[in-house]
Design an enzyme around this catalytic site. Structure first.
Site, PDB file in Angstrom:
ATOM      1  N   TYR A 181      12.594  -0.486 -15.124  1.00  0.00           N
ATOM      2  CA  TYR A 181      11.787  -1.169 -14.113  1.00  0.00           C
ATOM      3  C   TYR A 181      12.497  -2.433 -13.662  1.00  0.00           C
ATOM      4  O   TYR A 181      13.192  -3.082 -14.447  1.00  0.00           O
ATOM      5  CB  TYR A 181      10.399  -1.540 -14.657  1.00  0.00           C
ATOM      6  CG  TYR A 181       9.515  -0.349 -14.960  1.00  0.00           C
ATOM      7  CD1 TYR A 181       8.787   0.271 -13.953  1.00  0.00           C
ATOM      8  CD2 TYR A 181       9.409   0.156 -16.252  1.00  0.00           C
ATOM      9  CE1 TYR A 181       7.970   1.367 -14.222  1.00  0.00           C
ATOM     10  CE2 TYR A 181       8.604   1.247 -16.539  1.00  0.00           C
ATOM     11  CZ  TYR A 181       7.888   1.844 -15.521  1.00  0.00           C
ATOM     12  OH  TYR A 181       7.098   2.924 -15.787  1.00  0.00           O
ATOM     13  N   THR A 182      12.290  -2.782 -12.395  1.00  0.00           N
ATOM     14  CA  THR A 182      12.839  -4.022 -11.858  1.00  0.00           C
ATOM     15  C   THR A 182      11.714  -5.031 -11.687  1.00  0.00           C
ATOM     16  O   THR A 182      10.760  -4.764 -10.953  1.00  0.00           O
ATOM     17  CB  THR A 182      13.515  -3.790 -10.494  1.00  0.00           C
ATOM     18  OG1 THR A 182      14.554  -2.819 -10.637  1.00  0.00           O
ATOM     19  CG2 THR A 182      14.115  -5.095  -9.976  1.00  0.00           C
ATOM     20  N   CYS A 337      15.649   3.282  -2.841  1.00  0.00           N
ATOM     21  CA  CYS A 337      14.876   3.345  -4.076  1.00  0.00           C
ATOM     22  C   CYS A 337      13.503   3.915  -3.775  1.00  0.00           C
ATOM     23  O   CYS A 337      12.816   3.450  -2.848  1.00  0.00           O
ATOM     24  CB  CYS A 337      14.744   1.959  -4.713  1.00  0.00           C
ATOM     25  SG  CYS A 337      13.999   1.995  -6.366  1.00  0.00           S
TER      26      CYS A 337
END
Length: 371
Positions: A181-182, A337
């Site tokens: 996860y970002t 993304c």
């Protein structure tokens, strides 16, 4: 180019500085006319000294002053030509008390800002799992929330380079599951970090995080990733995001736009099913309003409401061709993304448009980077 707020601040600062310099010079001239000299006023209350001390005998102040005067004369700072301004006497300006005090304040402020921004520590470790407690859960759509996790100290920053991500791990049904996860927060956010996560029926980690209660810990390791954003990486950044794929994009967008020396322009195509699914819309709209010359967005919806002015359906070749330059023949890079089906469809669109093909594992140097 600086945005309009930065230009307004710079203009007001220069105006205030100029006013203070002129006011100081007027006050000194008025005092001199009345017979009061600044050098005498400063010495009021000090006893007269008729005998030189050891320091005075070893340092000839008059000689130093003469040397400084000769230096100034040799480089002719009394008549410096400045474009769009004219001839300026830099000696007169820089020798005023107002200028010296203002310079000291600016330097002190810059130093303190640097010290405070550096932070006390960076809790992340790329080789060791660390645990962070859930501090808050913020619902942003029916199946998506922002999860705020607390760092060990209120002055801590996560220390995640822009464009990189973290690994999240949990033991589920006897198996250790890991996902990437970002965070949507950055190192200006102290004492915490935020993850935006959509809960899927078959998503092991997403359901695990959704079930966490305030105070429960999450196992995290990082930073990780092959993308590392630096100012002026390219002239233009093109982005295609779907759903929570906005997370790495907004991290890069914020970093590029908040730096007045970063000349990168950005175009984002952001795809969702319904209008209420558009995540972080208020943040994106604010960034676009403030940086209207550098940042543009095209929203694309599968189910648009009446009167919708954005894209309709899926992101198509026409959307890409119209809004995103071909990285093959421009100083640009394309970032993608989103959910796997969307990424697969985008790869097919790029192939049909003769855009560069993304590699199986994207690297920073690639013209098309898939997170």
């Amino acid at each position: 180019m600086p945005n309009k707020f930065q230009l307004a601040f710079l203009a007001s600062f220069l105006f205030s500085l100029s006013f203070l310099v002129l006011a100081t010079r007027y006050l000194i001239a008025t005092l001199n006319t009345a017979g009061y000299f600044l050098s005498d006023i400063i010495l009021i209350g000090l006893p007269p000294s008729d005998t030189p001390n050891a320091m005075a005998s070893s340092i000839d102040l008059k000689e130093i002053q003469d040397q400084l005067v000769q230096f100034y004369k040799s480089i002719d700072l009394h008549a410096v030509q400045i474009p769009n301004i004219g001839t300026v006497d830099l000696v007169a300006v820089t020798s005023t008390p107002t200028f010296l005090i203002t310079s000291a304040i600016i330097l002190a402020t810059a130093f303190l800002a640097k010290v405070l921004h550096t932070g006390r520590t960076k809790p992340l470790d790329p080789n060791t799992w660390k645990e962070f407690p859930l501090e808050k859960k913020i619902r942003v759509s029916p199946n998506t929330a922002i999860y705020r996790f607390k760092l060990p100290h209120i002055q801590d920053v996560l220390g995640l380079p822009v464009g990189q991500h973290i690994s999240v791990s949990a033991e589920i049904n006897g198996k250790v599951i890991t996902r990437s996860y970002t965070p949507i927060s950055n190192d200006d956010d102290r004492g915490r970090f935020d993850l935006i996560i959509k809960t899927y029926d078959l998503g092991n980690i997403s359901r695990h995080v959704a079930a966490l209660k305030v105070g429960d810990n999450l196992r995290v390791k990082g930073p990780k990733g092959n993308f590392l954003y630096t100012p002026n990486l390219v002239g233009h950044l093109s982005m295609i995001a779907g759903g929570t794929g906005i997370a790495p994009m907004i991290q890069v967008i914020r970093a590029a736009l908040r730096n007045p020396f970063d000349r990168t322009t950005i175009t984002l195509i952001y795809a969702n099913v319904n209008e209420e699914d558009i995540l972080l819309k208020d943040d994106l709209e604010e960034l676009m309003d403030v940086h209207e010359q550098k940042f543009k967005i095209l929203y694309v919806l599968n189910n648009p409401p009446p009167g919708w002015k954005g894209g309709v359906g899926f992101v198509t070749k026409d959307h890409i061709k119209e809004h995103l330059p071909n990285p093959a023949d421009t100083d640009s890079k394309l970032l993608i993304c989103g959910p796997p089906p969307m990424v697969t469809a985008m790869k097919k669109n790029l192939e049909d448009l003769k855009y560069p093909a993304p590699k199986t594992i994207s690297k920073l140097a690639d013209k098309v980077f898939v997170f």
